[in-house]
Design an enzyme around this catalytic site. Structure first.
Site, PDB file in Angstrom:
ATOM      1  N   TRP A  29       0.819  -1.216   0.000  1.00 22.21           N
ATOM      2  CA  TRP A  29       0.000   0.000   0.000  1.00 22.21           C
ATOM      3  C   TRP A  29       0.846   1.256   0.000  1.00 22.21           C
ATOM      4  O   TRP A  29       0.390   2.304  -0.456  1.00 22.21           O
ATOM      5  CB  TRP A  29      -1.040  -0.028   1.116  1.00 22.21           C
ATOM      6  N   ASP A  30       2.090   1.192   0.448  1.00 24.02           N
ATOM      7  CA  ASP A  30       2.987   2.339   0.305  1.00 24.02           C
ATOM      8  C   ASP A  30       3.085   2.771  -1.156  1.00 24.02           C
ATOM      9  O   ASP A  30       3.175   3.962  -1.461  1.00 24.02           O
ATOM     10  CB  ASP A  30       4.398   1.983   0.782  1.00 24.02           C
ATOM     11  N   GLU A  68       8.457   9.036   8.235  1.00 24.15           N
ATOM     12  CA  GLU A  68       7.250   8.242   7.996  1.00 24.15           C
ATOM     13  C   GLU A  68       6.058   8.633   8.857  1.00 24.15           C
ATOM     14  O   GLU A  68       4.911   8.401   8.475  1.00 24.15           O
ATOM     15  CB  GLU A  68       7.542   6.757   8.202  1.00 24.15           C
ATOM     16  N   ASP A 118       0.556  -1.653  11.883  1.00 20.15           N
ATOM     17  CA  ASP A 118       1.312  -2.509  12.783  1.00 20.15           C
ATOM     18  C   ASP A 118       2.280  -1.699  13.650  1.00 20.15           C
ATOM     19  O   ASP A 118       3.214  -1.131  13.127  1.00 20.15           O
ATOM     20  CB  ASP A 118       2.059  -3.587  11.985  1.00 20.15           C
ATOM     21  N   GLY A 126      -1.318  -3.425   7.540  1.00 20.94           N
ATOM     22  CA  GLY A 126      -0.547  -2.198   7.403  1.00 20.94           C
ATOM     23  C   GLY A 126      -0.524  -1.356   8.659  1.00 20.94           C
ATOM     24  O   GLY A 126       0.314  -0.457   8.782  1.00 20.94           O
ATOM     25  N   GLU A 143      11.144 -11.009  10.607  1.00 13.92           N
ATOM     26  CA  GLU A 143      11.712  -9.662  10.674  1.00 13.92           C
ATOM     27  C   GLU A 143      11.517  -9.031  12.046  1.00 13.92           C
ATOM     28  O   GLU A 143      12.286  -8.142  12.447  1.00 13.92           O
ATOM     29  CB  GLU A 143      11.112  -8.772   9.581  1.00 13.92           C
ATOM     30  N   ARG A 148       1.484 -12.864   3.046  1.00 19.72           N
ATOM     31  CA  ARG A 148       0.554 -11.788   3.376  1.00 19.72           C
ATOM     32  C   ARG A 148       0.626 -10.661   2.352  1.00 19.72           C
ATOM     33  O   ARG A 148       1.651 -10.437   1.735  1.00 19.72           O
ATOM     34  CB  ARG A 148       0.823 -11.256   4.783  1.00 19.72           C
TER      35      ARG A 148
END
Length: 509
Positions: free
Chosen positions: A122-123, A467, A289, A287, A230, A168
């Protein structure tokens, strides 16, 4: 170039301040672009453990001509660079992957920045908006085509092109990207060529395991077993505790009423359950998170039909309808109109709360909406799904979300980055565009101005765009307020760049 600015006030940034940030963004697109020549840089990943001196792994789809790609990449890299990577064929099953690496994409793309050195689902939408505003049409088209490639070769638009994210996706905005590009190219032949992959991606979200058949609505439901790789490697605090360690501490010391904690935590053994990790992966697919939107750490997300996802799927249905109209597939229009109307009805039935005047996520396990005030309540306005009455009610709640620097993510402080007091570029854009759509131009322009001034102010201090921001204090210094997930504020930053240019263009119009 760093331009000094005064703290956020009623004064809009000067032309010189705006030009400085425009120049930064234009240059940053090049810094954030990855292609074959940057393959070694793209393969590097700070989010997983890597033995010094060992090659960085790059996986090639088994559908591809491995030898041909190897020859192409060898010619694009120096001999020294090529020795630092290792090409492998992607195994047929995800659980056969023993060592994680980059998933090959054939052409250039833009990464968000900082620790996010890969192409995100989605970024990419918000990045593409900025590329189109900046006249980077070729790169904007390549962004779309890499996502189409992911569907063809990896099964869906991925969370990001790393092997540990194969199970995902992310909030679906691909059809919006396609139509944005078509507005510039008017290439009907290309538009028709991508339709099969678009429909494949649509059905990823609208059949089990992402479909809740009782409501007809969709939910996030990532696959995979155990902790996200990660997170184990990179989301570690100064005491050496991972995000999952901090979650277990929270469960040990706090009573939770938001959901049945026994589903996710074994108190006797002090360990997180398999269902916790499924919920955790699904939260990352969303998204958002992390956030407490679906209870602590949002692991209960697997039992919710969320506002954001279902509104975006509704928008996808409307977009696919429009694509069929443009390319002349008249016999398909009724099918997509029916599905859009059916989803609209389900959203009104399950997600709209008349008493609160807001859209809330629906827990299909308990049969109740969760009255957690979150900025996704503005998404139905963005998609045009709200009635005039519903839009008015949502706007009446705007004061609860509005802060000196723009729109708060939620009205709750939880120690998570996707809650108050933080604000993110995507949610600013959805709200501003939604308000404009229903004629609330003053409110929309006010929010846009606040966020633009905040970004310019913080750029003046550091010479960078990040961000996320503390919308209450009007600062980019957020790390001390974040206790779960990762606490850093990444520099770049793709979606903030794109949203800044989009909001600025709308104000100029």
């Amino acid at each position: 170039m760093i331009v000094k600015t005064s703290p956020t006030t009623d004064l809009f940034p000067t032309p010189e301040e705006i030009e400085a940030i425009r120049t930064y963004i234009k240059q940053t697109w090049k810094t954030l672009t990855r292609n074959h020549a940057h393959l070694l840089n793209a393969a590097r990943d700070s989010k997983i453990e890597h033995s010094p001196g060992s090659p960085w792994l790059i996986y090639i789809s088994p559908q591809e001509d491995f030898a041909k790609i190897k020859t192409t990449l060898r010619s694009a890299l120096s001999a020294e660079e090529f020795e630092q990577i290792e090409l492998r064929v992607l195994p047929a099953e995800v659980d056969m992957i023993q060592e994680h690496g980059l998933l090959y994409l054939p052409h250039e793309y833009v990464v968000p920045g900082g620790r996010f050195n890969e192409m995100y689902g989605w970024d990419s939408y918000f990045i593409q908006l900025g590329l189109l505003r900046d006249g980077e049409l070729t790169l904007a088209k390549s962004m779309v085509e890499q996502l189409i490639y992911e569907i063809e070769h990896y099964g869906t638009v991925l969370n990001a092109n790393r092997t540990y994210m194969l199970n995902r996706s992310q909030p679906p905005l691909l059809t919006q990207m396609i139509l944005n590009l078509f507005e510039s190219t008017q290439d009907r032949e290309w538009l028709a060529s991508v339709l099969p992959e678009v429909e494949s991606y649509y059905f990823y979200w609208t059949v089990p395991p992402h479909l809740n058949q009782a409501t007809g609505l969709s939910h996030y439901n990532a696959l995979g077993i155990g902790p996200a790789p990660e997170v184990v490697s990179s989301e570690v605090d100064e005491a050496g505790k991972t995000h999952y360690d901090r979650v277990r501490e929270y469960y040990r010391h706090f009573h939770i009423e938001d959901y049945d904690v026994n589903l996710y935590y074994d108190r006797e053994r002090d360990c997180l359950s398999d269902l916790f990790y499924q919920g955790d992966r699904s939260m990352r697919e969303s998204g958002f998170d992390p956030t407490n939107r679906f209870g602590p750490f949002s692991v209960d997300i697997i039992h919710y039909a969320p506002v954001c996802l279902n509104v975006l799927i509704y928008q996808m249905e409307k977009d696919i309808l429009r694509i069929n109209q443009i390319i002349g597939h008249q016999d398909s229009i009724g099918f997509w109109q029916h599905h859009a109307e059916k989803r609209h009805q389900a959203i009104d039935k399950f997600l709209w709360d008349e008493t609160a005047g807001m859209y809330f996520d629906y827990n299909f396990r308990t049969g109740e909406r969760r009255p957690y005030e979150f900025a996704t309540t503005f998404l139905p306005l963005w998609a045009g799904i709200a009635s005039e009455h519903q839009a008015k009610r949502v706007v009446e709640n705007l004061p609860d979300f509005e802060a000196p620097g723009g729109l708060l993510t939620s009205t709750h402080v939880s120690g998570n980055q996707w809650d108050a007091p933080f604000g993110w570029a995507p949610l600013q854009l959805f709200a501003v565009e939604g308000l404009h759509r229903y004629g609330y131009h003053q409110e929309a322009n006010r929010l846009a101005c606040k966020f633009i001034k905040l970004v310019v102010q913080e750029f003046g201090k550091s010479g960078t765009i990040v961000e996320k921001y503390d919308i209450e204090k009007c600062t980019a210094d957020v790390s001390d307020e974040i206790f779960f997930g990762y606490s850093s504020n990444e520099i770049g930053f793709g979606w903030t760049n794109g949203v800044f240019l989009e909001l600025l263009a709308r104000l100029e119009q």
